[in-house]
Design an enzyme around this catalytic site. Structure first.
Site, PDB file in Angstrom:
ATOM      1  N   CYS A  73      21.618 -35.629  85.470  1.00 50.87           N
ATOM      2  CA  CYS A  73      22.611 -36.429  86.209  1.00 50.87           C
ATOM      3  C   CYS A  73      22.166 -36.765  87.629  1.00 50.87           C
ATOM      4  O   CYS A  73      22.801 -37.585  88.296  1.00 50.87           O
ATOM      5  CB  CYS A  73      23.954 -35.714  86.225  1.00 50.87           C
ATOM      6  N   HIS A  85      28.427 -38.638  92.073  1.00 45.00           N
ATOM      7  CA  HIS A  85      28.221 -38.618  90.629  1.00 45.00           C
ATOM      8  C   HIS A  85      29.565 -38.364  89.940  1.00 45.00           C
ATOM      9  O   HIS A  85      30.343 -37.522  90.385  1.00 45.00           O
ATOM     10  CB  HIS A  85      27.216 -37.525  90.270  1.00 45.00           C
ATOM     11  N   ASN A 121      31.369 -39.741  82.137  1.00 47.20           N
ATOM     12  CA  ASN A 121      30.106 -39.382  82.780  1.00 47.20           C
ATOM     13  C   ASN A 121      28.962 -40.121  82.065  1.00 47.20           C
ATOM     14  O   ASN A 121      28.635 -39.801  80.926  1.00 47.20           O
ATOM     15  CB  ASN A 121      29.913 -37.860  82.681  1.00 47.20           C
TER      16      ASN A 121
HETATM   17  O1  UT7 Z   1      27.182 -34.186  84.965  1.00 46.42           O
HETATM   18  C1  UT7 Z   1      26.490 -33.044  84.598  1.00 46.42           C
HETATM   19  C2  UT7 Z   1      27.139 -31.841  85.053  1.00 46.42           C
HETATM   20  N1  UT7 Z   1      28.317 -31.542  84.262  1.00 46.42           N
HETATM   21  C3  UT7 Z   1      29.438 -31.242  84.870  1.00 46.42           C
HETATM   22  O2  UT7 Z   1      29.514 -31.288  86.075  1.00 46.42           O
HETATM   23  C4  UT7 Z   1      30.599 -30.752  84.027  1.00 46.42           C
HETATM   24  C5  UT7 Z   1      31.186 -29.509  84.621  1.00 46.42           C
HETATM   25  N2  UT7 Z   1      32.241 -28.911  83.843  1.00 46.42           N
HETATM   26  C6  UT7 Z   1      33.449 -29.496  83.661  1.00 46.42           C
HETATM   27  O3  UT7 Z   1      33.669 -30.616  84.078  1.00 46.42           O
HETATM   28  C7  UT7 Z   1      34.532 -28.685  83.006  1.00 46.42           C
HETATM   29  O4  UT7 Z   1      34.122 -27.351  82.887  1.00 46.42           O
HETATM   30  C8  UT7 Z   1      34.973 -29.212  81.595  1.00 46.42           C
HETATM   31  C9  UT7 Z   1      35.691 -30.524  81.764  1.00 46.42           C
HETATM   32  C10 UT7 Z   1      33.752 -29.368  80.709  1.00 46.42           C
HETATM   33  C11 UT7 Z   1      35.947 -28.216  80.978  1.00 46.42           C
HETATM   34  O5  UT7 Z   1      37.054 -28.001  81.839  1.00 46.42           O
HETATM   35  P1  UT7 Z   1      37.507 -26.530  82.213  1.00 46.42           P
HETATM   36  O6  UT7 Z   1      38.703 -26.652  83.071  1.00 46.42           O
HETATM   37  O7  UT7 Z   1      36.329 -25.806  82.789  1.00 46.42           O
HETATM   38  O8  UT7 Z   1      37.942 -25.946  80.821  1.00 46.42           O
HETATM   39  P2  UT7 Z   1      37.433 -24.606  80.099  1.00 46.42           P
HETATM   40  O9  UT7 Z   1      36.091 -24.799  79.538  1.00 46.42           O
HETATM   41  O10 UT7 Z   1      37.672 -23.463  81.032  1.00 46.42           O
HETATM   42  O11 UT7 Z   1      38.490 -24.507  78.919  1.00 46.42           O
HETATM   43  C12 UT7 Z   1      39.895 -24.250  79.155  1.00 46.42           C
HETATM   44  C13 UT7 Z   1      40.616 -24.262  77.827  1.00 46.42           C
HETATM   45  C14 UT7 Z   1      39.931 -23.425  76.752  1.00 46.42           C
HETATM   46  O12 UT7 Z   1      40.949 -22.845  75.955  1.00 46.42           O
HETATM   47  P3  UT7 Z   1      41.393 -21.336  76.188  1.00 46.42           P
HETATM   48  O13 UT7 Z   1      40.164 -20.491  75.976  1.00 46.42           O
HETATM   49  O14 UT7 Z   1      41.921 -21.266  77.585  1.00 46.42           O
HETATM   50  O15 UT7 Z   1      42.448 -21.133  75.132  1.00 46.42           O
HETATM   51  C15 UT7 Z   1      39.189 -24.441  75.937  1.00 46.42           C
HETATM   52  O16 UT7 Z   1      38.976 -24.037  74.612  1.00 46.42           O
HETATM   53  O17 UT7 Z   1      40.656 -25.604  77.322  1.00 46.42           O
HETATM   54  C16 UT7 Z   1      40.102 -25.636  75.998  1.00 46.42           C
HETATM   55  N3  UT7 Z   1      39.431 -26.915  75.813  1.00 46.42           N
HETATM   56  C17 UT7 Z   1      40.075 -28.030  75.449  1.00 46.42           C
HETATM   57  N4  UT7 Z   1      41.353 -28.285  75.151  1.00 46.42           N
HETATM   58  C18 UT7 Z   1      41.693 -29.538  74.811  1.00 46.42           C
HETATM   59  C19 UT7 Z   1      38.116 -27.199  75.992  1.00 46.42           C
HETATM   60  N5  UT7 Z   1      37.902 -28.502  75.738  1.00 46.42           N
HETATM   61  C20 UT7 Z   1      39.079 -29.037  75.397  1.00 46.42           C
HETATM   62  C21 UT7 Z   1      39.498 -30.330  75.029  1.00 46.42           C
HETATM   63  N6  UT7 Z   1      40.800 -30.543  74.748  1.00 46.42           N
HETATM   64  N7  UT7 Z   1      38.637 -31.368  74.958  1.00 46.42           N
END
Ligand code: UT7
Length: 331
Positions: free
Chosen positions: A116, A256, A286
């Site tokens: 990225c 970004h 993204n």
């Molecule tokens: O550009 C390259 C660099 N990449 C980035 O900068 C991305 C960085 N990371 C992120 O943007 C975020 O971590 C994500 C958007 C990928 C995820 O968001 P988050 O707030 O960190 O969510 P999480 O992974 O902590 O998941 C929270 C909950 C989980 O459920 P439990 O364990 O709390 O029951 C996940 O299973 O949300 C669940 N979850 C979803 N729910 C609905 C994960 N993906 C989804 C989804 N829809 N698509």
């Protein structure tokens, strides 16, 4: 006479027509519009559907958009650099094909891969070529067909990424505008957290790797998020301090587009008001190497000659950094 700097003098872009909305994703994986919007800021993304078309398809369109707008003869271009994490082919740089297709017959071309941060690092490279005095016109393209490496049954990645391309021209500027300063970083410990495990030289593709879906993007989102928030903010504050810029001096933050929450945290550390923070993640998601030039293309009409722009990125590797650039023209 002012020092010679490398300025952006033209911008072009392309996104595919096909829109993949949150509502459609709800029918594909266990997710919902409210979760995606509140956690990422994304509403829809573009997907390249043309059969057999790869990243070059979009890069060529973005480059041609720039050439048409600027009425530039492609034979004048000295170098074509394509920042991409999704080349058309593993071997044979995509930039070379793009350069030939757009008629850049006098240029040499190559790809640059820094996930990225590819476009940001490419800005540094293009600037160095210009200020060396050896080359006059550098076409820097950022393009990625992320849909080619995404598992559309994995809700943790498929909601984030989209396809797109943007292009800018770098030329010498002696009016004090152009790239003023940069702070670029990388840390190889990051590669465990955001990667494609198979298909490279450490683990060539086999039937098993394909069956295990190891040729798709894997991301430990939480860890990447933490590193992104801290590091992107740090380098932005550093470049402001080093160049004696207060938040009032910054006209635009060009960040970004990985997650709206990462951008908000960065803007808040810089004490930059919302109206100065460029965002289009809601429409494209993204697009990896394409986010920064797509922002420039969407918001070019707002920029005035002499405006102070701070570019920032964070990506796989890890790679990250910030660039301070003075805009060189009124559009
Ligand atoms: O550009 C390259 C660099 N990449 C980035 O900068 C991305 C960085 N990371 C992120 O943007 C975020 O971590 C994500 C958007 C990928 C995820 O968001 P988050 O707030 O960190 O969510 P999480 O992974 O902590 O998941 C929270 C909950 C989980 O459920 P439990 O364990 O709390 O029951 C996940 O299973 O949300 C669940 N979850 C979803 N729910 C609905 C994960 N993906 C989804 C989804 N829809 N698509």
């Amino acid at each position: 006479m002012n020092k010679v700097r490398a300025a952006i003098t033209a911008v072009g872009s392309y996104v595919p027509d096909f829109v993949l909305s949150n509502q459609v994703l709800e029918t594909m994986v266990d997710t919902n519009d409210e979760w995606i919007t509140s956690r990422t800021g994304i509403k829809e993304r573009r997907i390249l559907k043309e059969p057999g078309a790869g990243t070059s398809f979009m890069a060529i369109k973005a480059a041609k958009d720039l050439l048409n707008k600027r009425k530039l003869d492609p034979a004048e271009i000295d170098i074509v650099i394509l920042a991409t994490a999704t080349p058309d082919l593993q071997v044979a740089a995509t930039a070379v094909y793009v350069a030939t297709q757009i008629g850049a017959v006098n240029a040499f071309a190559y790809d640059l891969q820094a996930a990225c941060s590819g476009f940001l690092f490419g800005m540094s490279t293009a600037s160095a070529y210009i200020t060396s005095g050896r080359y006059k016109k550098i076409l820097l393209i950022g393009a990625d067909k992320m849909s080619s490496i995404i598992d559309y049954t994995d809700r943790t990645t498929c909601i984030i990424f989209g396809d797109g391309a943007g292009a800018v021209l770098f030329e010498a500027n002696e009016e004090g505008n152009g790239l003023i300063d940069e702070h670029l970083r990388s840390d190889g410990q990051g590669r465990e957290y955001l990667k494609i495990a198979a298909g490279g030289s450490t683990k060539p593709a086999t039937i098993e790797t394909v069956q295990n879906k190891e040729h798709f993007v894997y991301q430990d989102g939480k860890t990447v998020f933490k590193f992104a928030v801290t590091n992107m903010s740090d380098v932005c504050v550093k470049i402001m301090t080093k160049n004696n810029l207060t938040s009032a001096d910054v006209n635009f933050l060009v960040p970004h587009q990985a997650n709206k929450r990462i951008v908000d945290a960065t803007a808040s550390r810089m004490e930059i008001e919302e109206s100065k923070v460029l965002m289009n993640i809601e429409r494209y998601g993204n697009t990896t190497s394409a986010t920064l030039p797509l922002l420039l293309s969407d918001f070019e009409h707002k920029f005035k000659k002499g405006d102070n722009l701070i570019f920032a990125a964070f990506g796989g590797g890890f790679t990250w950094g910030s660039i301070y650039l003075k805009w060189a023209y009124n559009s």
